[in-house]
Design an enzyme around this catalytic site. Sequence first.
Site, PDB file in Angstrom:
ATOM      1  CD  GLU A   1      -2.940  -1.147   2.301  1.00 18.05           C
ATOM      2  OE1 GLU A   1      -2.540  -0.638   3.371  1.00 18.05           O
ATOM      3  OE2 GLU A   1      -4.027  -1.747   2.195  1.00 18.05           O
TER       4      GLU A   1
ATOM      5  CD  GLU B   1       5.559 -20.747  11.630  1.00 19.27           C
ATOM      6  OE1 GLU B   1       5.660 -20.924  12.857  1.00 19.27           O
ATOM      7  OE2 GLU B   1       4.630 -20.115  11.103  1.00 19.27           O
TER       8      GLU B   1
END
Length: 274
Positions: A82, A113
């Site tokens: 954004e 992860e």
Amino acid sequence: MSDFIKITEQPSTYRHLEKMTIAELLTKMNNEDKTVPLAVEKAIPQIEKLVAVLADKMLAGGRLFYIGAGTSGRLAVVDASECPPTFGVPYGLVIALIAGGDEAITKAVENAEDDSQKGWDDLQQYNITDKDVVIGIAASGTTPYVIGALEECKRHGIITGSITNNPGSPLATVADFPIEVEVGPEFVTGSTRMKSGTSQKLVLNMISTSVMIQLGRVEDNKMVNMQLTNEKLIDRGTKMIMEKLDLADYEKAKGLLLQFGSVKKAVENAGAKG
């Protein structure tokens, strides 16, 4: 770290959720959510320290990297993606890496992860240097992908920050500028996409927005460098130009905006001609 306790994994203070009415569920979740901004408020001194050093590094030509897994990684991707349309900065100035790559944005990637070397490998794909800053994000503060990346960053003289939801975590310990937001146990035990994720979103908003203001990407309270990606933004930008130039002609202001590509450049060029 033997005394380290994951508050985020502690049992919910609510029991028998399946027996609650919808109204009860929503009300109790909302009550829990109300506590999140207060927890973030307590971390503002930590956030301030990270933003200050980050602004200095970016003003000197550095980049901001976020690195996370699961919900934390997805929130990082949202924030980074954004920045260009909101502030008019180039893609590649704020970069988000998620364990498991782009596939992990929409799907869980098994064991991604848990690889303590892969985070640093992913950062190296961007030719990361000590000009840059890396912020690791993990509710638990124990994610190997993130911790391993920050440990390697330290070895290479790269400044690091972290956002976690457990005090005294391994991730906070390795980071130069740790941010610890203690939101307590989740409504659904261990579901850190809830309060923990909400707190991370708030902190990411604060970091990127305050840094972009420091970089001069906002004037007064306006997004003068936003990308003109839709009619709503073009209309907003046109009205900004009308206000700044005291111009009554909407079409003329819109023409300036489209000609120069941003409110800031349109006003500067119109002012120079005037």
